[in-house]
Design an enzyme around this catalytic site. Sequence first.
Site, PDB file in Angstrom:
ATOM      1  N   ARG A  84      50.486  23.201  57.003  1.00 28.38           N
ATOM      2  CA  ARG A  84      50.557  21.749  57.177  1.00 28.38           C
ATOM      3  C   ARG A  84      49.681  21.296  58.340  1.00 28.38           C
ATOM      4  O   ARG A  84      49.023  20.256  58.259  1.00 28.38           O
ATOM      5  CB  ARG A  84      52.017  21.331  57.377  1.00 28.38           C
ATOM      6  CG  ARG A  84      52.787  21.354  56.072  1.00 28.38           C
ATOM      7  CD  ARG A  84      54.274  21.173  56.228  1.00 28.38           C
ATOM      8  NE  ARG A  84      54.882  21.084  54.902  1.00 28.38           N
ATOM      9  CZ  ARG A  84      56.180  21.111  54.662  1.00 28.38           C
ATOM     10  NH1 ARG A  84      57.032  21.219  55.676  1.00 28.38           N
ATOM     11  NH2 ARG A  84      56.649  21.021  53.438  1.00 28.38           N
ATOM     12  N   TYR A 137      48.943  17.500  49.128  1.00 23.41           N
ATOM     13  CA  TYR A 137      49.449  18.884  49.089  1.00 23.41           C
ATOM     14  C   TYR A 137      50.041  19.329  50.424  1.00 23.41           C
ATOM     15  O   TYR A 137      49.952  18.635  51.424  1.00 23.41           O
ATOM     16  CB  TYR A 137      48.404  19.861  48.572  1.00 23.41           C
ATOM     17  CG  TYR A 137      47.048  19.989  49.229  1.00 23.41           C
ATOM     18  CD1 TYR A 137      46.738  19.467  50.464  1.00 23.41           C
ATOM     19  CD2 TYR A 137      46.041  20.703  48.546  1.00 23.41           C
ATOM     20  CE1 TYR A 137      45.482  19.636  51.026  1.00 23.41           C
ATOM     21  CE2 TYR A 137      44.786  20.865  49.097  1.00 23.41           C
ATOM     22  CZ  TYR A 137      44.513  20.334  50.337  1.00 23.41           C
ATOM     23  OH  TYR A 137      43.265  20.509  50.888  1.00 23.41           O
ATOM     24  N   GLU A 138      50.676  20.511  50.386  1.00 22.53           N
ATOM     25  CA  GLU A 138      51.464  21.046  51.506  1.00 22.53           C
ATOM     26  C   GLU A 138      52.590  20.092  51.915  1.00 22.53           C
ATOM     27  O   GLU A 138      52.936  19.969  53.082  1.00 22.53           O
ATOM     28  CB  GLU A 138      50.575  21.353  52.715  1.00 22.53           C
ATOM     29  CG  GLU A 138      49.530  22.416  52.468  1.00 22.53           C
ATOM     30  CD  GLU A 138      50.112  23.711  51.923  1.00 22.53           C
ATOM     31  OE1 GLU A 138      51.300  23.995  52.176  1.00 22.53           O
ATOM     32  OE2 GLU A 138      49.391  24.432  51.220  1.00 22.53           O
ATOM     33  N   GLY A 139      53.191  19.448  50.921  1.00 22.72           N
ATOM     34  CA  GLY A 139      54.233  18.464  51.174  1.00 22.72           C
ATOM     35  C   GLY A 139      53.601  17.096  51.327  1.00 22.72           C
ATOM     36  O   GLY A 139      52.869  16.858  52.282  1.00 22.72           O
TER      37      GLY A 139
END
Length: 564
Positions: A295, A434-436
């Site tokens: 992140r 992406y990545e949350g």
Amino acid sequence: MQYQAPVDDMMFLVKDVFKLTDRFAGIADFAEFDNDLYGAILEEAGKFATGVLQPINRSGDEEGCRLQDGVVTTPEGFKEAYQSYVEGGWQSITADPNYGGQGLPKALHVLIEEMFYSTNTSFCLYGSLTAGATQLLQAHGDEQMKEKYLPNLISGQWSGSMCLTEAHAGSDLGLLKTKATENDDGSYSLEGSKIFITGGEHDMAENIIHLVLARLPDAPEGPKGISCFIVPKFMVNDDGSIGERNAIRCGAIEHKMGIKASSTCVMNMDGAKGWLVGPPHQGLRCMFTMMNLERLSIGIQGIGLGEMSFQQATNYANERLQGRATDGEAPAPLKKHGDVQRMLNTMESFNKAGRALAVWLGSYLDIAFHSEDGDAVKKADIMSAWLTPIAKAYFTDAGYETCTIGQQVFGGHGYVREWGMEQHVRDCRIAQIYEGTNGIQALDLIGRKLIANKGEFLNVFLSEIKADLNRIDSSDHKHQVEELLTDLEELSQKIINESSNNPEIGQLVACDYLHYTALITYAYLWLKMESAANGTLDEKSSFFFKRVLARVLGLKASIESELS
């Protein structure tokens, strides 16, 4: 134009703003590192970014990755660039020296990543996933697993991937269905399919080590029933040599808006052999070690692309002649027009503050992983937890805004292919997803990091800043930051109180709260840079405080409108 690595700006943060050698003085792992070494590494990273990565960025975007018979071919020049990347030791920068790493601080690595993302985001993603896989195994693998996989991952001879998402399970991983069944030899057979897997298949490394989330037969429902497995593309023999092909294969690659030279794969497992990492049903805890670093890395993608867009927009504004300037010059360079100055100053405001936050957060990660001072580690863990969702979401929101502003400076030329600005916009857009997703990051900040612990993390954050403010001379900007910190504390307490009566309040104000907190954090960092620069940043700092920071007024009003 050729990218100009902002090494001087970066070293200003390293030496003058955060004084990393002093900050890490009590950490034995960093005792042999000094500013000369940090500067030399950044200089070399800049040369690699400009000389190796930037020349294949546009061609890589135009060619993209190709899938044929289960084999993904990366664009021309990528294999050669990857070999140079490995030979240069760039994959091993922060990794454990016991397994071949260089053990340098994450606070330095974030700056290297920024340069690589600036010049070739697609390429940088391969190494980013490998670094995350390395960190997960360092933290949760047993000794035999570490010895078997870490040296080649750290060197870059092998790469890594993170296999989480399924077609029906994106942000809600508790819905995943991939199954793992134990074999007589202690290994597991995995069945299932994963989508959106960055670097799931490519032709640059001789092996790919997949970290896969799956369920054991006795697993409870939901996220508490997920386990983590290491699933190599090729089996690794006891002597470390490459063995037979494993039953995990790429079934398709996505055709995307941007990052086209990054292979985004559908990975199918048909009895693929894997090994459990960490305890059963604790896979999410293991994976969050990797995800939190990813992140931050993805956040830096926003800074890197924003910086590249700013450099190109500034160069164009200096050369492009259009209209009449206020001093009467005609035709005048775009830079002499007030609205273009506003755009460039806004871009720079986001880039410089984001870079400072990346170094600040990186230094807390370094303390958390390397310090032997228990109290310092506890504080660093809290600060890392608080700042990570802010960094991921705001770096990428601001990065996307910055890239679109840069495109706007070019006018119609920014919309067409040849100038390169539209690629930055396309490449940056995914970073908010992406990545949350950034909405998930905001919910994490307000739900887990604020409401759940009744403001404990916020209090540590505020205490760290207030202690530092005591070392900064009085000024209008300092008073402004102090007032904003009081506002943040009071508004946060109102949200905590309201959550007792209205559990939905976090959902309603999360994104505004993250942006509000991020801008106040940026204000503190601009003040810190202004103080360290001894007057040379006053004009740029004043623009941030006058024009960009004013956004907090609207955000605060928006949040308060939902509070009773």
